[in-house]
Design a protein around this motif. Structure first.
Motif, PDB file in Angstrom:
ATOM      1  N   ASN A 111      44.107  70.019  73.291  1.00 19.03           N
ATOM      2  CA  ASN A 111      45.416  70.566  72.945  1.00 19.03           C
ATOM      3  C   ASN A 111      45.450  72.003  73.454  1.00 19.03           C
ATOM      4  OD1 ASN A 111      47.582  71.876  71.595  1.00 19.03           O
ATOM      5  ND2 ASN A 111      47.559  70.312  69.996  1.00 19.03           N
ATOM      6  N   GLU A 112      46.055  72.186  74.627  1.00 16.73           N
ATOM      7  CA  GLU A 112      46.025  73.501  75.258  1.00 16.73           C
ATOM      8  C   GLU A 112      46.891  74.516  74.524  1.00 16.73           C
ATOM      9  OE1 GLU A 112      45.484  73.542  79.727  1.00 16.73           O
ATOM     10  OE2 GLU A 112      46.454  71.597  79.469  1.00 16.73           O
ATOM     11  N   ARG A 113      47.934  74.077  73.863  1.00 17.67           N
ATOM     12  CA  ARG A 113      48.778  75.012  73.121  1.00 17.67           C
ATOM     13  C   ARG A 113      48.006  75.683  71.989  1.00 17.67           C
ATOM     14  NH1 ARG A 113      54.396  74.717  73.699  1.00 17.67           N
ATOM     15  NH2 ARG A 113      55.062  73.200  75.266  1.00 17.67           N
ATOM     16  N   ARG A 114      47.141  74.909  71.335  1.00 12.80           N
ATOM     17  CA  ARG A 114      46.392  75.451  70.198  1.00 12.80           C
ATOM     18  C   ARG A 114      44.957  75.821  70.556  1.00 12.80           C
ATOM     19  NH1 ARG A 114      45.945  71.712  65.605  1.00 12.80           N
ATOM     20  NH2 ARG A 114      44.989  73.569  64.702  1.00 12.80           N
ATOM     21  N   GLY A 115      44.510  75.461  71.748  1.00 10.49           N
ATOM     22  CA  GLY A 115      43.153  75.773  72.161  1.00 10.49           C
ATOM     23  C   GLY A 115      42.107  75.035  71.355  1.00 10.49           C
ATOM     24  N   VAL A 116      42.357  73.745  71.075  1.00  8.58           N
ATOM     25  CA  VAL A 116      41.405  72.960  70.292  1.00  8.58           C
ATOM     26  C   VAL A 116      41.104  71.649  71.007  1.00  8.58           C
ATOM     27  CG1 VAL A 116      42.143  73.934  68.083  1.00  8.58           C
ATOM     28  CG2 VAL A 116      43.205  71.813  68.910  1.00  8.58           C
ATOM     29  N   LEU A 117      39.881  71.162  70.814  1.00 10.33           N
ATOM     30  CA  LEU A 117      39.495  69.834  71.257  1.00 10.33           C
ATOM     31  C   LEU A 117      39.744  68.910  70.071  1.00 10.33           C
ATOM     32  CD1 LEU A 117      38.158  68.259  73.648  1.00 10.33           C
ATOM     33  CD2 LEU A 117      36.003  68.511  72.413  1.00 10.33           C
ATOM     34  N   ARG A 118      40.729  68.039  70.212  1.00 11.44           N
ATOM     35  CA  ARG A 118      41.168  67.207  69.087  1.00 11.44           C
ATOM     36  C   ARG A 118      40.704  65.767  69.292  1.00 11.44           C
ATOM     37  NH1 ARG A 118      47.322  67.555  67.576  1.00 11.44           N
ATOM     38  NH2 ARG A 118      46.569  69.398  66.434  1.00 11.44           N
ATOM     39  N   PHE A 119      40.018  65.229  68.283  1.00 14.98           N
ATOM     40  CA  PHE A 119      39.584  63.836  68.288  1.00 14.98           C
ATOM     41  C   PHE A 119      40.683  62.976  67.680  1.00 14.98           C
ATOM     42  CE2 PHE A 119      35.915  66.430  68.617  1.00 14.98           C
ATOM     43  CZ  PHE A 119      34.953  65.710  69.312  1.00 14.98           C
ATOM     44  N   ASP A 120      40.733  61.727  68.086  1.00 15.33           N
ATOM     45  CA  ASP A 120      41.818  60.861  67.640  1.00 15.33           C
ATOM     46  C   ASP A 120      41.736  60.498  66.159  1.00 15.33           C
ATOM     47  OD1 ASP A 120      42.697  61.025  70.188  1.00 15.33           O
ATOM     48  OD2 ASP A 120      42.512  58.883  70.668  1.00 15.33           O
ATOM     49  N   LEU A 343      63.021  81.305  81.699  1.00 10.86           N
ATOM     50  CA  LEU A 343      62.713  80.405  82.811  1.00 10.86           C
ATOM     51  C   LEU A 343      61.340  79.757  82.724  1.00 10.86           C
ATOM     52  CD1 LEU A 343      64.120  82.568  85.755  1.00 10.86           C
ATOM     53  CD2 LEU A 343      65.192  80.578  84.704  1.00 10.86           C
ATOM     54  N   TRP A 344      60.439  80.357  81.955  1.00 10.83           N
ATOM     55  CA  TRP A 344      59.061  79.856  81.922  1.00 10.83           C
ATOM     56  C   TRP A 344      58.948  78.724  80.922  1.00 10.83           C
ATOM     57  CZ3 TRP A 344      55.591  80.438  85.426  1.00 10.83           C
ATOM     58  CH2 TRP A 344      54.251  80.180  85.163  1.00 10.83           C
ATOM     59  N   ASP A 345      58.426  77.571  81.361  1.00 13.70           N
ATOM     60  CA  ASP A 345      58.383  76.392  80.492  1.00 13.70           C
ATOM     61  C   ASP A 345      57.023  76.173  79.843  1.00 13.70           C
ATOM     62  OD1 ASP A 345      56.975  75.712  82.749  1.00 13.70           O
ATOM     63  OD2 ASP A 345      57.896  73.734  82.986  1.00 13.70           O
ATOM     64  N   ALA A 346      56.059  77.086  80.093  1.00 13.24           N
ATOM     65  CA  ALA A 346      54.736  76.950  79.479  1.00 13.24           C
ATOM     66  C   ALA A 346      54.720  77.652  78.120  1.00 13.24           C
ATOM     67  CB  ALA A 346      53.671  77.554  80.395  1.00 13.24           C
ATOM     68  N   PRO A 347      53.768  77.297  77.249  1.00 12.55           N
ATOM     69  CA  PRO A 347      53.700  77.921  75.923  1.00 12.55           C
ATOM     70  C   PRO A 347      53.222  79.367  75.958  1.00 12.55           C
ATOM     71  CG  PRO A 347      51.838  76.461  76.242  1.00 12.55           C
ATOM     72  CD  PRO A 347      52.757  76.245  77.412  1.00 12.55           C
ATOM     73  N   ASN A 348      52.635  79.780  77.046  1.00 16.64           N
ATOM     74  CA  ASN A 348      52.069  81.125  77.151  1.00 16.64           C
ATOM     75  C   ASN A 348      52.947  81.990  78.050  1.00 16.64           C
ATOM     76  OD1 ASN A 348      51.226  79.208  79.086  1.00 16.64           O
ATOM     77  ND2 ASN A 348      49.618  80.545  79.820  1.00 16.64           N
ATOM     78  N   THR A 349      54.000  82.584  77.494  1.00 18.56           N
ATOM     79  CA  THR A 349      54.921  83.387  78.277  1.00 18.56           C
ATOM     80  C   THR A 349      54.215  84.605  78.865  1.00 18.56           C
ATOM     81  OG1 THR A 349      56.734  82.738  76.810  1.00 18.56           O
ATOM     82  CG2 THR A 349      57.109  84.643  78.226  1.00 18.56           C
ATOM     83  N   PRO A 350      54.367  84.844  80.163  1.00 21.85           N
ATOM     84  CA  PRO A 350      53.730  86.009  80.784  1.00 21.85           C
ATOM     85  C   PRO A 350      54.194  87.308  80.134  1.00 21.85           C
ATOM     86  CG  PRO A 350      54.515  84.474  82.451  1.00 21.85           C
ATOM     87  CD  PRO A 350      55.062  83.993  81.144  1.00 21.85           C
ATOM     88  N   GLN A 351      53.291  88.277  80.059  1.00 21.41           N
ATOM     89  CA  GLN A 351      53.582  89.557  79.433  1.00 21.41           C
ATOM     90  C   GLN A 351      54.003  90.571  80.493  1.00 21.41           C
ATOM     91  OE1 GLN A 351      54.769  91.618  77.266  1.00 21.41           O
ATOM     92  NE2 GLN A 351      53.264  91.056  75.694  1.00 21.41           N
ATOM     93  N   VAL A 352      54.840  91.520  80.091  1.00 26.11           N
ATOM     94  CA  VAL A 352      55.308  92.577  80.982  1.00 26.11           C
ATOM     95  C   VAL A 352      54.955  93.931  80.382  1.00 26.11           C
ATOM     96  CG1 VAL A 352      57.283  93.607  82.156  1.00 26.11           C
ATOM     97  CG2 VAL A 352      57.229  91.133  81.758  1.00 26.11           C
ATOM     98  N   PHE A 353      54.215  94.732  81.136  1.00 21.99           N
ATOM     99  CA  PHE A 353      53.903  96.101  80.735  1.00 21.99           C
ATOM    100  C   PHE A 353      54.536  97.056  81.747  1.00 21.99           C
ATOM    101  CE2 PHE A 353      50.131  93.676  79.195  1.00 21.99           C
ATOM    102  CZ  PHE A 353      50.303  93.896  77.832  1.00 21.99           C
ATOM    103  N   GLY A 354      55.299  98.028  81.239  1.00 20.96           N
ATOM    104  CA  GLY A 354      55.976  98.971  82.109  1.00 20.96           C
ATOM    105  C   GLY A 354      55.391 100.370  82.014  1.00 20.96           C
ATOM    106  N   LEU A 355      56.144 101.351  82.515  1.00 13.94           N
ATOM    107  CA  LEU A 355      55.675 102.728  82.562  1.00 13.94           C
ATOM    108  C   LEU A 355      55.391 103.281  81.173  1.00 13.94           C
ATOM    109  CD1 LEU A 355      55.050 105.248  84.232  1.00 13.94           C
ATOM    110  CD2 LEU A 355      57.493 105.831  84.131  1.00 13.94           C
TER     111      LEU A 355
END
Length: 375
Positions: A111-120, A343-355
Protein backbone atom coordinates in the motif's frame (compact mmCIF):
# COMPACT_ATOMS: atom_id res chain seq x y z
CA UNK A 1 8.18 -15.80 -2.94
CA UNK A 2 6.31 -15.26 -6.18
CA UNK A 3 6.65 -11.76 -7.62
CA UNK A 4 4.69 -10.24 -10.49
CA UNK A 5 6.92 -7.96 -12.55
CA UNK A 6 5.35 -4.70 -13.69
CA UNK A 7 6.70 -1.39 -14.97
CA UNK A 8 8.15 -0.35 -11.59
CA UNK A 9 10.21 -3.04 -9.80
CA UNK A 10 10.65 -1.10 -6.54
CA UNK A 11 7.57 -2.53 -4.72
CA UNK A 12 8.81 -6.07 -5.48
CA UNK A 13 12.29 -5.20 -4.26
CA UNK A 14 10.94 -3.70 -1.04
CA UNK A 15 8.83 -6.81 -0.39
CA UNK A 16 11.94 -8.97 -0.81
CA UNK A 17 13.91 -6.74 1.58
CA UNK A 18 11.20 -7.06 4.22
CA UNK A 19 10.39 -10.79 3.92
CA UNK A 20 13.87 -12.11 3.00
CA UNK A 21 12.84 -15.18 0.96
CA UNK A 22 15.25 -18.01 0.16
CA UNK A 23 13.84 -18.47 -3.33
CA UNK A 24 12.07 -16.13 -5.74
CA UNK A 25 9.94 -16.97 -8.75
CA UNK A 26 9.42 -14.07 -11.15
CA UNK A 27 6.35 -13.91 -13.35
CA UNK A 28 6.82 -11.46 -16.20
CA UNK A 29 5.51 -10.69 -19.66
CA UNK A 30 7.40 -9.99 -22.90
CA UNK A 31 6.77 -6.28 -22.24
CA UNK A 32 8.49 -6.38 -18.83
CA UNK A 33 11.48 -8.56 -19.75
CA UNK A 34 14.00 -5.74 -19.27
CA UNK A 35 12.45 -4.73 -15.93
CA UNK A 36 12.66 -8.36 -14.81
CA UNK A 37 16.36 -8.46 -15.69
CA UNK A 38 17.12 -5.29 -13.73
CA UNK A 39 15.22 -6.64 -10.74
CA UNK A 40 17.14 -9.92 -10.91
CA UNK A 41 20.50 -8.18 -11.16
CA UNK A 42 19.79 -5.91 -8.19
CA UNK A 43 18.49 -8.79 -6.06
CA UNK A 44 21.59 -10.86 -6.80
CA UNK A 45 23.87 -8.03 -5.68
CA UNK A 46 21.97 -7.67 -2.39
CA UNK A 47 21.42 -11.42 -1.80
CA UNK A 48 24.20 -13.44 -3.54
CA UNK A 49 22.84 -16.80 -2.32
CA UNK A 50 19.24 -16.12 -3.36
CA UNK A 51 17.80 -18.73 -5.74
CA UNK A 52 15.73 -17.30 -8.60
CA UNK A 53 13.56 -18.73 -11.31
CA UNK A 54 11.48 -16.98 -13.94
CA UNK A 55 8.42 -17.71 -16.04
CA UNK A 56 7.23 -15.64 -18.97
CA UNK A 57 3.47 -15.32 -19.38
CA UNK A 58 2.75 -14.48 -22.99
CA UNK A 59 -0.68 -12.96 -22.38
CA UNK A 60 -1.12 -11.64 -18.85
CA UNK A 61 -4.80 -10.90 -19.53
CA UNK A 62 -5.45 -14.61 -20.17
CA UNK A 63 -6.62 -16.27 -16.94
CA UNK A 64 -5.69 -19.78 -18.06
CA UNK A 65 -2.12 -18.78 -18.91
CA UNK A 66 -1.65 -17.10 -15.54
CA UNK A 67 -3.11 -20.10 -13.71
CA UNK A 68 -0.92 -22.58 -15.57
CA UNK A 69 2.19 -20.68 -14.51
CA UNK A 70 1.64 -21.37 -10.83
CA UNK A 71 3.56 -24.19 -9.17
CA UNK A 72 1.93 -26.50 -6.59
CA UNK A 73 1.50 -24.55 -3.36
CA UNK A 74 2.99 -26.04 -0.21
CA UNK A 75 1.31 -24.61 2.86
CA UNK A 76 3.44 -22.01 4.71
CA UNK A 77 6.27 -22.32 2.20
CA UNK A 78 5.14 -20.05 -0.63
CA UNK A 79 4.24 -16.37 -0.56
CA UNK A 80 2.62 -14.32 -3.32
CA UNK A 81 3.36 -10.59 -3.55
CA UNK A 82 1.09 -9.17 -6.23
CA UNK A 83 1.76 -5.42 -6.27
CA UNK A 84 3.54 -5.64 -9.64
CA UNK A 85 2.05 -6.50 -13.01
CA UNK A 86 -1.12 -5.13 -14.53
CA UNK A 87 -4.36 -5.08 -12.53
CA UNK A 88 -5.72 -7.91 -14.64
CA UNK A 89 -2.57 -9.97 -14.11
CA UNK A 90 -2.68 -9.35 -10.35
CA UNK A 91 -6.36 -10.32 -10.14
CA UNK A 92 -5.84 -13.55 -12.11
CA UNK A 93 -2.69 -14.36 -10.11
CA UNK A 94 -4.44 -13.88 -6.78
CA UNK A 95 -7.31 -16.15 -7.79
CA UNK A 96 -4.95 -18.79 -9.17
CA UNK A 97 -2.89 -18.64 -5.98
CA UNK A 98 -6.00 -19.20 -3.88
CA UNK A 99 -7.17 -22.06 -6.09
CA UNK A 100 -3.71 -23.66 -5.76
CA UNK A 101 -4.01 -23.66 -1.96
CA UNK A 102 -2.47 -20.31 -1.01
CA UNK A 103 -4.01 -18.70 2.08
CA UNK A 104 -4.64 -15.03 2.87
CA UNK A 105 -1.66 -15.05 5.25
CA UNK A 106 0.57 -16.05 2.33
CA UNK A 107 -0.37 -13.16 0.04
CA UNK A 108 0.54 -9.48 0.26
CA UNK A 109 0.66 -6.19 -1.61
CA UNK A 110 2.30 -2.84 -1.01
CA UNK A 111 0.00 0.00 0.00
CA UNK A 112 2.07 2.89 -1.31
CA UNK A 113 -0.26 5.57 0.04
CA UNK A 114 0.29 4.39 3.60
CA UNK A 115 3.77 2.92 3.17
CA UNK A 116 2.82 -0.49 4.55
CA UNK A 117 3.19 -4.08 3.40
CA UNK A 118 -0.34 -5.41 3.85
CA UNK A 119 -1.17 -9.12 4.06
CA UNK A 120 -4.54 -10.32 2.86
CA UNK A 121 -5.45 -11.58 6.34
CA UNK A 122 -5.25 -8.00 7.63
CA UNK A 123 -1.72 -8.03 9.09
CA UNK A 124 0.46 -5.03 8.22
CA UNK A 125 4.14 -4.14 8.36
CA UNK A 126 5.06 -0.45 8.44
CA UNK A 127 7.98 0.01 6.04
CA UNK A 128 9.29 2.99 8.02
CA UNK A 129 9.85 0.68 10.99
CA UNK A 130 11.84 -1.89 8.99
CA UNK A 131 15.61 -1.94 8.59
CA UNK A 132 15.84 -1.99 4.81
CA UNK A 133 19.15 -0.36 3.96
CA UNK A 134 17.72 0.75 0.60
CA UNK A 135 20.16 2.94 -1.33
CA UNK A 136 19.92 5.36 -4.23
CA UNK A 137 22.30 3.12 -6.16
CA UNK A 138 19.83 0.23 -5.80
CA UNK A 139 16.88 2.34 -6.97
CA UNK A 140 18.80 3.44 -10.05
CA UNK A 141 19.93 -0.15 -10.65
CA UNK A 142 16.32 -1.37 -10.56
CA UNK A 143 15.65 0.92 -13.51
CA UNK A 144 18.94 0.05 -15.27
CA UNK A 145 20.10 3.64 -14.91
CA UNK A 146 23.82 4.38 -14.85
CA UNK A 147 24.97 7.37 -12.81
CA UNK A 148 28.17 9.35 -12.43
CA UNK A 149 29.54 12.52 -10.91
CA UNK A 150 31.79 14.27 -13.41
CA UNK A 151 32.57 17.27 -11.20
CA UNK A 152 36.31 18.03 -11.18
CA UNK A 153 37.80 17.79 -7.69
CA UNK A 154 40.66 20.20 -8.34
CA UNK A 155 39.77 23.87 -7.67
CA UNK A 156 36.10 22.88 -7.32
CA UNK A 157 33.59 25.22 -5.63
CA UNK A 158 33.06 24.55 -1.93
CA UNK A 159 30.01 24.45 0.31
CA UNK A 160 31.21 27.75 1.79
CA UNK A 161 31.17 29.24 -1.72
CA UNK A 162 27.58 28.06 -2.14
CA UNK A 163 26.52 29.54 1.20
CA UNK A 164 28.20 32.86 0.40
CA UNK A 165 26.31 33.08 -2.89
CA UNK A 166 23.06 32.08 -1.21
CA UNK A 167 23.40 34.88 1.34
CA UNK A 168 24.15 37.43 -1.38
CA UNK A 169 21.44 36.34 -3.82
CA UNK A 170 18.69 36.03 -1.21
CA UNK A 171 19.34 39.66 -0.26
CA UNK A 172 19.37 40.75 -3.91
CA UNK A 173 17.74 38.13 -6.19
CA UNK A 174 18.75 40.07 -9.32
CA UNK A 175 22.31 38.86 -8.69
CA UNK A 176 21.27 35.36 -9.80
CA UNK A 177 20.73 36.56 -13.37
CA UNK A 178 23.98 38.57 -13.35
CA UNK A 179 25.90 35.50 -12.24
CA UNK A 180 24.23 33.37 -14.90
CA UNK A 181 25.13 35.84 -17.65
CA UNK A 182 28.87 35.75 -16.90
CA UNK A 183 30.61 34.91 -20.20
CA UNK A 184 27.29 34.26 -21.95
CA UNK A 185 25.91 36.21 -24.91
CA UNK A 186 22.30 37.23 -25.59
CA UNK A 187 21.62 33.73 -26.94
CA UNK A 188 23.04 32.17 -23.74
CA UNK A 189 25.98 30.79 -25.69
CA UNK A 190 29.08 30.37 -23.51
CA UNK A 191 32.24 32.27 -24.40
CA UNK A 192 35.08 30.07 -25.64
CA UNK A 193 37.60 29.23 -22.94
CA UNK A 194 40.54 30.86 -24.74
CA UNK A 195 38.59 34.09 -25.13
CA UNK A 196 37.35 33.91 -21.57
CA UNK A 197 40.94 33.75 -20.28
CA UNK A 198 41.59 37.09 -21.93
CA UNK A 199 38.40 38.60 -20.49
CA UNK A 200 38.40 37.42 -16.89
CA UNK A 201 35.52 38.72 -14.75
CA UNK A 202 36.50 40.13 -11.36
CA UNK A 203 34.07 38.55 -8.89
CA UNK A 204 35.01 40.83 -5.99
CA UNK A 205 33.48 43.72 -7.92
CA UNK A 206 30.26 41.83 -8.58
CA UNK A 207 30.08 40.24 -5.12
CA UNK A 208 31.81 42.59 -2.64
CA UNK A 209 29.92 41.06 0.30
CA UNK A 210 30.29 37.42 -0.77
CA UNK A 211 33.96 36.44 -0.63
CA UNK A 212 34.55 33.28 -2.65
CA UNK A 213 37.50 30.91 -2.82
CA UNK A 214 38.35 32.47 -6.21
CA UNK A 215 38.74 36.13 -7.16
CA UNK A 216 38.03 35.96 -10.87
CA UNK A 217 36.67 33.63 -13.54
CA UNK A 218 38.67 32.13 -15.06
CA UNK A 219 41.80 32.08 -12.96
CA UNK A 220 45.04 32.07 -14.99
CA UNK A 221 46.03 28.47 -14.12
CA UNK A 222 42.65 26.87 -14.78
CA UNK A 223 41.85 24.12 -17.28
CA UNK A 224 38.70 24.22 -19.39
CA UNK A 225 37.08 21.57 -17.14
CA UNK A 226 37.56 23.74 -14.04
CA UNK A 227 36.27 26.79 -15.90
CA UNK A 228 33.14 24.95 -17.13
CA UNK A 229 32.45 23.65 -13.63
CA UNK A 230 32.68 27.10 -12.06
CA UNK A 231 30.56 28.64 -14.80
CA UNK A 232 27.85 26.07 -14.11
CA UNK A 233 28.18 26.68 -10.37
CA UNK A 234 27.84 30.46 -10.66
CA UNK A 235 24.98 30.03 -13.13
CA UNK A 236 22.82 28.22 -10.58
CA UNK A 237 24.68 25.14 -9.40
CA UNK A 238 25.41 26.92 -6.11
CA UNK A 239 21.75 26.50 -5.17
CA UNK A 240 22.00 22.71 -5.61
CA UNK A 241 25.15 22.53 -3.49
CA UNK A 242 23.64 24.72 -0.77
CA UNK A 243 20.39 22.72 -0.68
CA UNK A 244 22.38 19.49 -0.56
CA UNK A 245 24.27 20.78 2.47
CA UNK A 246 21.02 21.60 4.28
CA UNK A 247 19.48 18.21 3.44
CA UNK A 248 22.57 16.45 4.83
CA UNK A 249 22.24 18.50 7.99
CA UNK A 250 18.58 17.59 8.44
CA UNK A 251 18.93 13.94 7.33
CA UNK A 252 21.79 13.39 9.78
CA UNK A 253 24.15 10.97 8.10
CA UNK A 254 22.03 9.77 5.19
CA UNK A 255 23.75 9.76 1.81
CA UNK A 256 22.77 12.79 -0.26
CA UNK A 257 23.63 13.02 -3.96
CA UNK A 258 24.06 16.45 -5.59
CA UNK A 259 24.22 16.99 -9.35
CA UNK A 260 23.91 13.32 -10.27
CA UNK A 261 24.30 12.62 -14.00
CA UNK A 262 22.11 9.72 -15.13
CA UNK A 263 21.76 7.72 -18.33
CA UNK A 264 18.92 5.34 -19.20
CA UNK A 265 19.26 2.11 -21.19
CA UNK A 266 18.00 3.97 -24.24
CA UNK A 267 20.79 6.54 -23.90
CA UNK A 268 18.65 9.39 -22.60
CA UNK A 269 20.50 11.60 -20.13
CA UNK A 270 19.12 13.62 -17.24
CA UNK A 271 20.42 15.19 -14.06
CA UNK A 272 19.04 14.92 -10.54
CA UNK A 273 19.87 18.06 -8.55
CA UNK A 274 19.51 16.80 -4.97
CA UNK A 275 18.52 13.22 -4.16
CA UNK A 276 18.13 11.29 -0.91
CA UNK A 277 16.81 7.89 0.13
CA UNK A 278 15.38 7.50 3.62
CA UNK A 279 13.99 4.10 4.61
CA UNK A 280 11.75 3.19 1.65
CA UNK A 281 11.33 6.66 0.14
CA UNK A 282 13.15 8.51 -2.61
CA UNK A 283 13.32 12.28 -2.11
CA UNK A 284 14.14 14.39 -5.17
CA UNK A 285 14.66 18.15 -5.26
CA UNK A 286 14.93 20.31 -8.37
CA UNK A 287 16.71 23.65 -7.91
CA UNK A 288 16.34 26.71 -10.13
CA UNK A 289 17.35 30.35 -9.84
CA UNK A 290 14.72 31.23 -12.47
CA UNK A 291 11.99 33.50 -11.11
CA UNK A 292 9.44 33.00 -13.91
CA UNK A 293 6.30 31.13 -12.88
CA UNK A 294 6.03 29.05 -16.07
CA UNK A 295 9.68 27.98 -15.91
CA UNK A 296 9.32 26.99 -12.25
CA UNK A 297 6.18 25.03 -13.05
CA UNK A 298 8.01 23.13 -15.79
CA UNK A 299 10.88 22.28 -13.45
CA UNK A 300 8.45 21.15 -10.74
CA UNK A 301 6.54 18.78 -12.99
CA UNK A 302 9.78 17.42 -14.41
CA UNK A 303 11.17 16.46 -11.00
CA UNK A 304 7.78 15.16 -9.86
CA UNK A 305 7.50 12.83 -12.85
CA UNK A 306 11.10 11.67 -12.49
CA UNK A 307 10.67 10.93 -8.79
CA UNK A 308 7.47 9.01 -9.44
CA UNK A 309 9.04 6.97 -12.24
CA UNK A 310 11.88 5.90 -9.97
CA UNK A 311 10.18 5.66 -6.58
CA UNK A 312 6.52 5.17 -7.39
CA UNK A 313 3.89 6.76 -5.16
CA UNK A 314 6.25 6.32 -2.22
CA UNK A 315 8.56 9.02 -3.63
CA UNK A 316 8.57 12.66 -2.61
CA UNK A 317 9.56 15.60 -4.82
CA UNK A 318 10.07 19.32 -4.38
CA UNK A 319 11.16 22.49 -6.14
CA UNK A 320 13.50 25.00 -4.51
CA UNK A 321 13.44 28.31 -6.36
CA UNK A 322 13.69 32.10 -6.07
CA UNK A 323 10.00 32.45 -6.86
CA UNK A 324 8.63 35.55 -5.14
CA UNK A 325 5.99 38.22 -5.53
CA UNK A 326 2.36 38.12 -6.58
CA UNK A 327 -0.25 39.04 -9.16
CA UNK A 328 -3.99 39.62 -9.04
CA UNK A 329 -4.36 35.83 -8.65
CA UNK A 330 -2.30 35.76 -5.45
CA UNK A 331 1.25 34.89 -4.42
CA UNK A 332 3.22 33.16 -7.19
CA UNK A 333 4.29 30.37 -4.84
CA UNK A 334 0.66 29.75 -3.86
CA UNK A 335 -0.41 29.78 -7.51
CA UNK A 336 2.15 27.12 -8.33
CA UNK A 337 1.15 25.03 -5.32
CA UNK A 338 -2.52 25.25 -6.32
CA UNK A 339 -1.74 24.37 -9.95
CA UNK A 340 0.19 21.24 -9.05
CA UNK A 341 -2.40 20.18 -6.45
CA UNK A 342 -5.16 20.44 -9.07
CA UNK A 343 -3.28 18.53 -11.80
CA UNK A 344 -1.28 15.94 -9.87
CA UNK A 345 -3.12 12.63 -9.48
CA UNK A 346 -0.66 10.94 -7.08
CA UNK A 347 -1.15 10.93 -3.28
CA UNK A 348 2.17 12.70 -2.74
CA UNK A 349 1.70 16.25 -4.04
CA UNK A 350 5.03 17.86 -4.97
CA UNK A 351 6.18 20.60 -2.60
CA UNK A 352 7.10 24.15 -3.62
CA UNK A 353 9.70 26.22 -1.77
CA UNK A 354 10.21 29.84 -2.81
CA UNK A 355 12.44 32.77 -1.90
CA UNK A 356 10.76 33.31 1.48
CA UNK A 357 11.47 29.69 2.43
CA UNK A 358 15.09 29.99 1.29
CA UNK A 359 15.54 33.13 3.39
CA UNK A 360 14.27 31.26 6.44
CA UNK A 361 16.70 28.42 5.76
CA UNK A 362 19.71 30.71 5.39
CA UNK A 363 18.89 32.17 8.81
CA UNK A 364 18.87 28.67 10.32
CA UNK A 365 15.11 28.07 10.50
CA UNK A 366 14.78 24.72 8.71
CA UNK A 367 11.37 23.59 10.00
CA UNK A 368 9.66 23.55 6.59
CA UNK A 369 12.47 21.44 5.10
CA UNK A 370 12.45 19.11 8.11
CA UNK A 371 8.68 18.66 7.87
CA UNK A 372 8.91 17.76 4.19
CA UNK A 373 11.66 15.22 4.79
CA UNK A 374 9.42 13.53 7.38
CA UNK A 375 6.42 13.10 5.05
Amino acid sequence: MILLVGSNPLPNYLAALVLRPKQILLFYSPETKMVKQSLQDTLRRRFPSLEMEERCIGDVTHAAEVREAFPPIQRSKVHLHYTGGTKIMAAHARMAFRDAGGTDAQASYLNERRGVLRFDDGYELDLAKQTLGLTLEEILSLHAIQSSDNTPKENAPTEDDAKALAQAVFQDPSLAQELYQIHRDEKNKTLEFKKAKGNAVELNELLPKAPLSIRRIPEAHWTKAIYDNWLKFLGGGWLEVWCGTLVRQVAQGEEVAVGLNCRTVGGRQFEMDVTLVQSHRLYAISCTTDMKLDRCKSKLFEVAMRARQLGGDLARSALVSLLHGSSSEGLFVDQLRNDVAALWDAPNTPQVFGLDDAREWISGRLQSLENWLKT
